[in-house]
Motif scaffolding. Structure first.
Motif, PDB file in Angstrom:
ATOM      1  N   ASP A  27       0.831  -1.198   0.000  1.00 26.44           N
ATOM      2  CA  ASP A  27       0.000   0.000   0.000  1.00 26.44           C
ATOM      3  C   ASP A  27       0.865   1.246   0.000  1.00 26.44           C
ATOM      4  OD1 ASP A  27       0.967   0.178   2.618  1.00 26.44           O
ATOM      5  OD2 ASP A  27      -0.862  -0.622   3.493  1.00 26.44           O
ATOM      6  N   GLY A  28       0.219   2.389   0.042  1.00 32.62           N
ATOM      7  CA  GLY A  28       0.931   3.648   0.147  1.00 32.62           C
ATOM      8  C   GLY A  28       1.469   4.195  -1.158  1.00 32.62           C
ATOM      9  N   VAL A  29       1.131   3.587  -2.272  1.00 34.91           N
ATOM     10  CA  VAL A  29       1.589   4.082  -3.573  1.00 34.91           C
ATOM     11  C   VAL A  29       0.796   5.336  -3.913  1.00 34.91           C
ATOM     12  CG1 VAL A  29       1.732   3.542  -6.041  1.00 34.91           C
ATOM     13  CG2 VAL A  29       2.302   1.789  -4.332  1.00 34.91           C
ATOM     14  N   ARG A  30       1.500   6.447  -4.113  1.00 31.32           N
ATOM     15  CA  ARG A  30       0.831   7.722  -4.368  1.00 31.32           C
ATOM     16  C   ARG A  30       1.353   8.384  -5.645  1.00 31.32           C
ATOM     17  NH1 ARG A  30      -1.830   5.362  -1.450  1.00 31.32           N
ATOM     18  NH2 ARG A  30      -2.771   5.981   0.508  1.00 31.32           N
ATOM     19  N   ASN A  31       1.515   7.586  -6.658  1.00 27.69           N
ATOM     20  CA  ASN A  31       1.891   8.048  -7.987  1.00 27.69           C
ATOM     21  C   ASN A  31       0.897   7.401  -8.939  1.00 27.69           C
ATOM     22  OD1 ASN A  31       3.295   7.121 -10.625  1.00 27.69           O
ATOM     23  ND2 ASN A  31       4.570   8.836  -9.946  1.00 27.69           N
ATOM     24  N   TYR A  32       0.291   8.183  -9.822  1.00 24.60           N
ATOM     25  CA  TYR A  32      -0.778   7.647 -10.662  1.00 24.60           C
ATOM     26  C   TYR A  32      -0.295   6.566 -11.621  1.00 24.60           C
ATOM     27  CZ  TYR A  32      -4.053  11.023  -8.809  1.00 24.60           C
ATOM     28  OH  TYR A  32      -4.864  11.727  -7.969  1.00 24.60           O
TER      29      TYR A  32
END
Length: 149
Positions: A27-32
């Protein structure tokens, strides 16, 4: 079947943490772009587990995708460093997948070694300034990296 490379800082979550747990949420992926890669993953696809932002960055092992992508619950948790105030249960733009441990390498394959491989010239990981945390790995690139372990 596609293969992947996914980065994690080992002081936050390492291949050995995954080995101990057996399975965990990525989790925690914050790139589209990285999020879109997560959404395209299929159960059973394999990934190289890359240790980043550490004294010896490199590939530390192998895991496999064990769930389809789903809404990342950390986006809704105000106590999480991955909280996104724009996210809601109805509209969460972020995704997570579950991964299962496969193998920890005896030694990390260092980034410098990866950069020296002509077969990996197109791998985004070896490009200066590439910060993508999730990326596809072609069958040829997978074989070249696997041979280094």
């Amino acid at each position: 079947m596609p293969n992947w490379l996914m980065k994690s800082e080992p002081d936050e979550f390492s291949i050995h943490d995954l080995q101990r747990l057996g399975q965990a949420r990525w989790d925690g992926v914050r790139n589209y772009q990285a999020r879109n890669f997560l959404r395209s993953m299929q159960v059973g696809e394999q990934l190289f587990f890359y240790h980043s932002s550490c004294p010896e960055p490199g590939i530390a092992g192998i895991a496999c995708i064990s769930s389809p992508a789903y809404a990342d619950p950390t986006a809704l948790d105000p106590h999480s460093p991955y909280f996104d105030a724009r996210a809601s249960t109805e509209k969460n733009p972020w995704s997570a997948v579950d991964v299962t441990f496969v193998e920890a390498f005896e030694r990390v394959i260092p980034l410098a070694t990866l950069k020296a491989q002509s077969a990996l010239l197109e791998l985004p990981l070896v490009h200066k300034g590439s910060r993508l945390s999730v990326m596809p790995v072609s069958a040829e690139q997978w074989a070249a990296i696997f041979a280094l372990r």
